[in-house]
Scaffold this motif. Structure first.
Motif, PDB file in Angstrom:
ATOM      1  N   TRP A 174       0.838  -1.203   0.000  1.00 37.60           N
ATOM      2  CA  TRP A 174       0.000   0.000   0.000  1.00 37.60           C
ATOM      3  C   TRP A 174       0.874   1.254   0.000  1.00 37.60           C
ATOM      4  CZ3 TRP A 174      -4.573   0.648  -1.636  1.00 37.60           C
ATOM      5  CH2 TRP A 174      -5.624  -0.241  -1.386  1.00 37.60           C
ATOM      6  N   THR A 175       1.920   1.260   0.804  1.00 30.80           N
ATOM      7  CA  THR A 175       2.785   2.441   0.887  1.00 30.80           C
ATOM      8  C   THR A 175       3.436   2.726  -0.460  1.00 30.80           C
ATOM      9  OG1 THR A 175       3.210   2.045   3.237  1.00 30.80           O
ATOM     10  CG2 THR A 175       4.790   3.431   2.051  1.00 30.80           C
ATOM     11  N   LYS A 176       3.907   1.679  -1.117  1.00 32.10           N
ATOM     12  CA  LYS A 176       4.503   1.840  -2.446  1.00 32.10           C
ATOM     13  C   LYS A 176       3.484   2.417  -3.429  1.00 32.10           C
ATOM     14  CE  LYS A 176       6.583  -0.887  -6.192  1.00 32.10           C
ATOM     15  NZ  LYS A 176       6.996  -2.233  -6.636  1.00 32.10           N
ATOM     16  N   PHE A 177       2.250   1.911  -3.365  1.00 30.45           N
ATOM     17  CA  PHE A 177       1.206   2.384  -4.275  1.00 30.45           C
ATOM     18  C   PHE A 177       0.833   3.833  -3.964  1.00 30.45           C
ATOM     19  CE2 PHE A 177      -3.403   2.213  -5.675  1.00 30.45           C
ATOM     20  CZ  PHE A 177      -3.113   2.236  -7.026  1.00 30.45           C
ATOM     21  N   MET A 178       0.671   4.148  -2.673  1.00 33.24           N
ATOM     22  CA  MET A 178       0.311   5.521  -2.310  1.00 33.24           C
ATOM     23  C   MET A 178       1.401   6.503  -2.698  1.00 33.24           C
ATOM     24  SD  MET A 178      -1.686   5.194   1.360  1.00 33.24           S
ATOM     25  CE  MET A 178      -0.445   4.157   2.157  1.00 33.24           C
ATOM     26  N   VAL A 440       4.421 -15.540 -14.983  1.00 36.26           N
ATOM     27  CA  VAL A 440       5.723 -15.541 -14.346  1.00 36.26           C
ATOM     28  C   VAL A 440       5.535 -15.752 -12.851  1.00 36.26           C
ATOM     29  CG1 VAL A 440       6.807 -14.049 -16.052  1.00 36.26           C
ATOM     30  CG2 VAL A 440       5.680 -13.038 -14.067  1.00 36.26           C
ATOM     31  N   SER A 441       6.583 -16.177 -12.206  1.00 34.54           N
ATOM     32  CA  SER A 441       6.553 -16.360 -10.765  1.00 34.54           C
ATOM     33  C   SER A 441       7.823 -15.760 -10.177  1.00 34.54           C
ATOM     34  CB  SER A 441       6.452 -17.847 -10.409  1.00 34.54           C
ATOM     35  OG  SER A 441       6.375 -18.023  -9.016  1.00 34.54           O
ATOM     36  N   PRO A 442       7.708 -14.872  -9.176  1.00 34.49           N
ATOM     37  CA  PRO A 442       6.458 -14.401  -8.568  1.00 34.49           C
ATOM     38  C   PRO A 442       5.676 -13.490  -9.509  1.00 34.49           C
ATOM     39  CG  PRO A 442       8.318 -13.174  -7.717  1.00 34.49           C
ATOM     40  CD  PRO A 442       8.901 -14.262  -8.548  1.00 34.49           C
ATOM     41  N   ARG A 443       4.384 -13.344  -9.200  1.00 36.66           N
ATOM     42  CA  ARG A 443       3.516 -12.530 -10.029  1.00 36.66           C
ATOM     43  C   ARG A 443       4.002 -11.079 -10.082  1.00 36.66           C
ATOM     44  NH1 ARG A 443      -1.851 -14.510 -10.292  1.00 36.66           N
ATOM     45  NH2 ARG A 443      -2.258 -12.800 -11.728  1.00 36.66           N
ATOM     46  N   LEU A 444       3.843 -10.461 -11.247  1.00 35.99           N
ATOM     47  CA  LEU A 444       4.177  -9.046 -11.402  1.00 35.99           C
ATOM     48  C   LEU A 444       3.045  -8.189 -10.837  1.00 35.99           C
ATOM     49  CD1 LEU A 444       5.455  -9.014 -15.105  1.00 35.99           C
ATOM     50  CD2 LEU A 444       6.830  -9.144 -13.019  1.00 35.99           C
ATOM     51  N   LEU A 445       3.408  -7.015 -10.359  1.00 37.72           N
ATOM     52  CA  LEU A 445       2.420  -6.060  -9.867  1.00 37.72           C
ATOM     53  C   LEU A 445       2.021  -5.110 -10.991  1.00 37.72           C
ATOM     54  CD1 LEU A 445       3.900  -5.116  -6.372  1.00 37.72           C
ATOM     55  CD2 LEU A 445       2.096  -6.774  -6.892  1.00 37.72           C
ATOM     56  N   GLN A 446       0.732  -4.790 -11.052  1.00 35.01           N
ATOM     57  CA  GLN A 446       0.271  -3.871 -12.087  1.00 35.01           C
ATOM     58  C   GLN A 446       0.893  -2.492 -11.924  1.00 35.01           C
ATOM     59  OE1 GLN A 446      -3.927  -4.095 -13.354  1.00 35.01           O
ATOM     60  NE2 GLN A 446      -4.185  -5.755 -11.873  1.00 35.01           N
ATOM     61  N   MET A 447       1.106  -2.061 -10.698  1.00 34.40           N
ATOM     62  CA  MET A 447       1.688  -0.726 -10.503  1.00 34.40           C
ATOM     63  C   MET A 447       3.093  -0.658 -11.094  1.00 34.40           C
ATOM     64  SD  MET A 447       2.627  -0.516  -6.450  1.00 34.40           S
ATOM     65  CE  MET A 447       1.386  -1.624  -5.772  1.00 34.40           C
TER      66      MET A 447
END
Length: 905
Positions: A174-178, A440-447
């Motif tokens: 959350w902090t990374k996204f915010m 892919v593993s681990p899953r990529l983040l959309q952000m």
């Protein structure tokens, strides 16, 4: 080491503190020593602080800034900062001043200076710059949703728990996204859920409504409180969105209710009002977004629900919390009459916003028009903030969309053609947030993967009217930094992305069935969906409102054969354009990847997408060309389906070429993507029903193979002179076995035997002339036509066993007839499986259009069936294990002219 001194005062807010912190980090990274000093008692003594100095504050509230202005040391060469605006100026004595119109404005000024330090590698020696956002609201949507339905709950219904949403409790994520949202100057975060209240608040009068354990409840409260506080520190307003009328599963079971309430009941209204009251009391600084559909039926019902339940619940919470101001309410203008609802709401509430989808549930054009534009203009004309909703992106899934210049034009269209001044942005793969569909593993983040998607939309929500050539240079530099490539390669990569971005939007707008999420464009379309589009209930607003002016394949061929002039974009125009776009995108991507080497995963993903978009585009184009030949045959054949065989032979070749390209697409995506569509539910209908079964290209490939095989077999028959009418069989259907049921309640509803001579309505004579043999032994329910038109009729049935309720819809438009629910606006329309026609044209009655029969699944028990206003009938009830073979009973005189038999076994 050069020193820069931050001059501070004791009233510095948390937002300005955050901005100062970000500047400090950038300066230290650039090699400066950063010190802090309090503001001198005498303002003029700021000069005595040695070296470069920095000060930030709110213009109308800060005494030092006011002193600077009064003494003409701080002089605005642009408009004075207001609200989220800011002004940065180099003042005498090496003082850089950031003056904000508000705390958020001052923070944004700090972020602007931080970015300049990062780009230049030093503190600017001279700066005079003012800026302010054009759009009032700017932010993304995050869904507390899953890709699949979680039985016995229905679509959208997911209690908030660590097992379902582990990412929701990940504060680091959350902090990374915010922080990303702050960097992009977002000021709102929309959180979507079906019914979030039962996971976040307790309602004293309804303890049975809580859907989570006590431990989960406390976790949710703590996390939500932390999230809203951290968002507020960054100038981000949290908005919680919910649907109507959804109720918690334990509450529904306790009271014997349906999970989705199609009508208003006093019990559910009281529970909902109290839930909202408790939410406002618990989280007083959070906004609410209301979607008056999708379960709730009837236009007046939806307005009444807003006026008599939602708004009173908010006002109850405001009063009990002792709030001085009303929290904002956003009305999502979906599946309701938003103008009527807002006109009533403005009489009772002041802090209102509106929202409407930009291109529907896809991204199709920056040339919007038609009814869609009129609705936007009506909402923006109300004088409140009107938000453009970039929603679902069903045609772009699952690929990346890094086309900022395309996006700029969309925001400009939203501003200038629609009158929008707010942006609500869906991520590219909404239903599986926060992960991308990449295999892919681990899953990529959309952000991370879709960083440029977010950055472009929010750059232009801040200011859409930036000069195009300057913007091209800006994004070339961004691409060079983001992908760590040369400027030369960045120019090519940007051009590749802009070309790739044109393909899916143009294809959907020209030949698609819908802009909604019942179609997954990248999975292709069946031939019937090109040549017999009416069978699939096309959403004509796609063509009329959110696509270029032009002609669909049917339109084109009819005009062509009638020697009428063509208007706008034709299917052939589309084919020529998108093939050129796809080829250029692929060539440029290949150049970049070849130059950078094969070990760059991020660039390889873009190259894979370019290859996939190319194969998808070519496959579509070959099918469009095949469809045009088949349509020419269709409109020139005789009544026996005899025509120019050469046309079908050309079509066969094009279909074969399309299939070969689709095989490449399936093989490529089998290695690179988990699935094509983020919403893997029965609501997905195009190209094939059920988004879980047909969620990948490899699942669709066998269907397209069979389609071509059937076409070739029927073409061989035609060559031999065997016509479809030569082997047609007379249908000798057996009557369905009725299941027991009891009609409860009073009103205009009554039982009757479904047979010739009986009227299908209780208050007028509309006698049955003919009916399909399957229906002959059934006992139906008829209603008053007048009551159905005025307010809608509730049919209350007691079922002693799981059953199908057979509903009859009049196959015609008009307010007097109940319209089939639409997946464009009601995601729940097919929850009970009744959307597809079972028996088409199955009943013919006096003064009525032909009647289609649909089968809705209902479990054992008592059910209040309310579909909305307009007349329909219940043809009967059959057991849930009844096998019904769908067919056209042809009581409306339809024949084989659709040519669908060409693609069927």
């Amino acid at each position: 080491m050069e020193q820069i001194t931050i001059i501070k005062n004791e009233t510095c807010s948390v937002r300005i503190e955050l901005g100062i912190q970000r500047i400090t980090e950038a300066l230290q990274h650039a090699g400066y020593a950063v010190a802090e000093e309090k503001m001198p008692e005498n303002f003029e003594d700021y000069r005595n602080i040695p070296g470069k100095k920095l000060y930030a504050g709110v213009q109308k509230q800060d005494r030092f800034l006011q002193w600077l202005e009064e003494n003409e040391i701080l002089v605005f060469h642009t408009k004075e900062p207001e609200e989220e605006g800011f002004y940065i100026e180099s003042c005498p004595a090496r003082l850089t001043v950031i003056s904000g119109g508000s705390e958020t404005g001052a923070m944004y000024g700090c972020m602007e200076l931080k970015e300049r330090v990062e780009r230049m590698g030093e503190m600017p020696a001279e700066i005079t710059f003012g800026d302010a956002p054009v759009f009032k609201l700017r932010g993304p949507a995050v869904g507390l949703q899953k890709t699949k339905v979680e039985a016995p709950r229905l679509t959208y219904e997911y209690p908030i728990t660590p097992g379902r949403f582990p990412w929701f409790y990940d504060r680091e994520m959350w902090t990374k996204f915010m922080d990303m949202l702050l960097d992009m100057r977002c000021n709102v975060l929309y959180i979507w859920s079906g019914h979030p209240f039962s996971s976040l608040v307790k309602v004293p009068d309804y303890p049975e409504a809580l859907e989570v354990t006590e431990e989960e409840f406390q976790q949710n409260r703590e996390l939500f409180g932390w999230l809203t506080k951290e968002c507020d520190r960054r100038g981000i307003w949290v908005v919680l969105k919910f649907y109507n009328i959804h109720i918690p599963l334990p509450f529904a079971r306790a009271h014997g209710l349906e999970l989705l309430q199609t009508n208003i009941s006093p019990l559910v209204a009281d529970y909902t009002r109290q839930s909202i009251r408790e939410f406002i009391k618990s989280f007083p600084h959070i906004g609410l977004m209301v979607c008056l559909g999708e379960a709730l039926r009837g236009t007046q019902n939806k307005t009444d629900w807003f006026i008599d339940t939602i708004i009173p619940g908010v006002k109850d919470g405001v009063r009990e919390a002792g709030l001085a101001e009303e929290p904002p309410i956003i009305l999502r203008g979906h599946d309701c009459d938003p103008i009527g609802a807002m006109e009533e709401a403005k009489k009772k509430y002041t802090n209102l916003y509106t929202m409407w989808k930009y291109n529907g549930e896809s991204l199709t054009t920056y040339y919007p028009k038609g009814n869609w534009q009129k609705i936007h203009q009506s909402l923006s004309g109300l004088g409140t903030t009107h938000i453009m909703n970039i929603h679902i992106l069903a045609d772009l899934e699952p690929f990346q969309f890094n086309a900022p210049l395309y996006i700029q034009k969309c925001v400009q269209a939203g501003q200038n053609r629609y009158g929008c001044n707010g942006l609500h942005l869906y991520p590219l793969f909404y239903w599986d947030w926060p992960y991308t569909p990449d295999k892919v593993s681990p899953r990529l983040l959309q952000m991370d993967r879709d960083h440029i998607w977010f950055a472009a939309w929010f750059r232009y929500a801040w200011n859409p009217d930036r000069e195009e050539n300057t913007e091209r240079e800006h994004w070339e530099n961004v691409f060079a930094r983001h992908y760590k490539i040369s400027r030369e390669m960045a120019i090519k990569l940007l051009a590749a992305q802009e070309n790739a971005a044109q393909c899916a939007p143009k294809l959907l707008g020209r030949v698609g069935i819908t802009e909604g999420n019942r179609q997954t464009l990248s999975l292709g379309m069946s031939m019937s969906q090109f040549t017999n589009v009416t069978r699939f209930r096309p959403n004509r607003e796609l063509w009329g409102s959110v696509a270029r002016k032009g002609e669909q394949p049917d339109d084109y061929m009819i005009k062509e054969l009638n020697k009428e002039p063509h208007l706008g974009e034709t299917p052939y125009d589309c084919v020529e354009e998108v093939m050129a776009h796809a080829e250029k995108a692929l060539d440029l991507c290949e150049e970049v990847v070849t130059a950078q080497g094969e070990d760059r995963e991020d660039l390889n993903r873009l190259y894979t997408d370019a290859r996939a978009v190319y194969s998808m585009t070519i496959s579509y184009c070959k099918k469009i060309e095949a469809a045009m030949e088949i349509l020419r045959y269709k409109y020139t054949m005789d009544e026996k389906c005899r025509g120019d065989i050469k046309l079908l032979e050309k079509a066969e070749q094009k279909m074969a070429e399309s299939l070969e390209e689709y095989k490449k697409l399936a093989a490529l995506t089998e290695e690179t993507y988990f699935y094509a569509n983020s919403m893997q539910t029965p609501q997905r209908k195009i190209p094939f029903p059920n988004g879980e079964t047909y969620g990948h290209w490899t699942a669709c490939l066998p269907e397209y193979r069979k389609e071509l095989e059937h076409f070739r077999a029927h073409l061989a028959e035609l060559r031999q002179g065997i016509l479809p009418t030569d082997h047609a069989r007379e249908v000798t259907a057996e009557p369905l076995k009725p299941a027991p049921y009891t009609l409860l309640g009073s009103g205009s509803c009554e039982n009757y035997g479904l047979k010739k001579g009986e009227s299908v309505f209780s208050d007028c004579s509309c006698k049955i002339i003919n009916l399909a043999p399957e229906l002959a032994n059934l006992t139906g329910v008829r209603m008053g036509l007048g009551a159905a038109i005025e307010e809608g009729v509730t049919v209350k049935l007691a079922l002693p066993q799981d059953s199908y309720v057979l509903a009859g819809y009049m196959n015609a438009k008009g307010v007097e007839w109940l319209q089939l629910p639409d997946l464009e606006t009601n995601t729940h329309a097919d929850d009970r499986g009744g959307l597809t026609v079972v028996y088409a044209n199955a009943i013919k009655a006096e003064a009525c259009p032909p009647i289609n029969i649909h089968a809705y699944r209902y479990e054992k028990g008592t059910h209040d069936i309310y579909f909305g206003t307009g007349a329909f009938l219940i043809a009967g009830v059959v057991a849930a294990d009844t096998v019904m073979k769908p067919r056209n009973a042809n009581l409306a005189g339809e024949g084989l002219e659709t040519l669908d038999w060409l693609y069927e076994e």
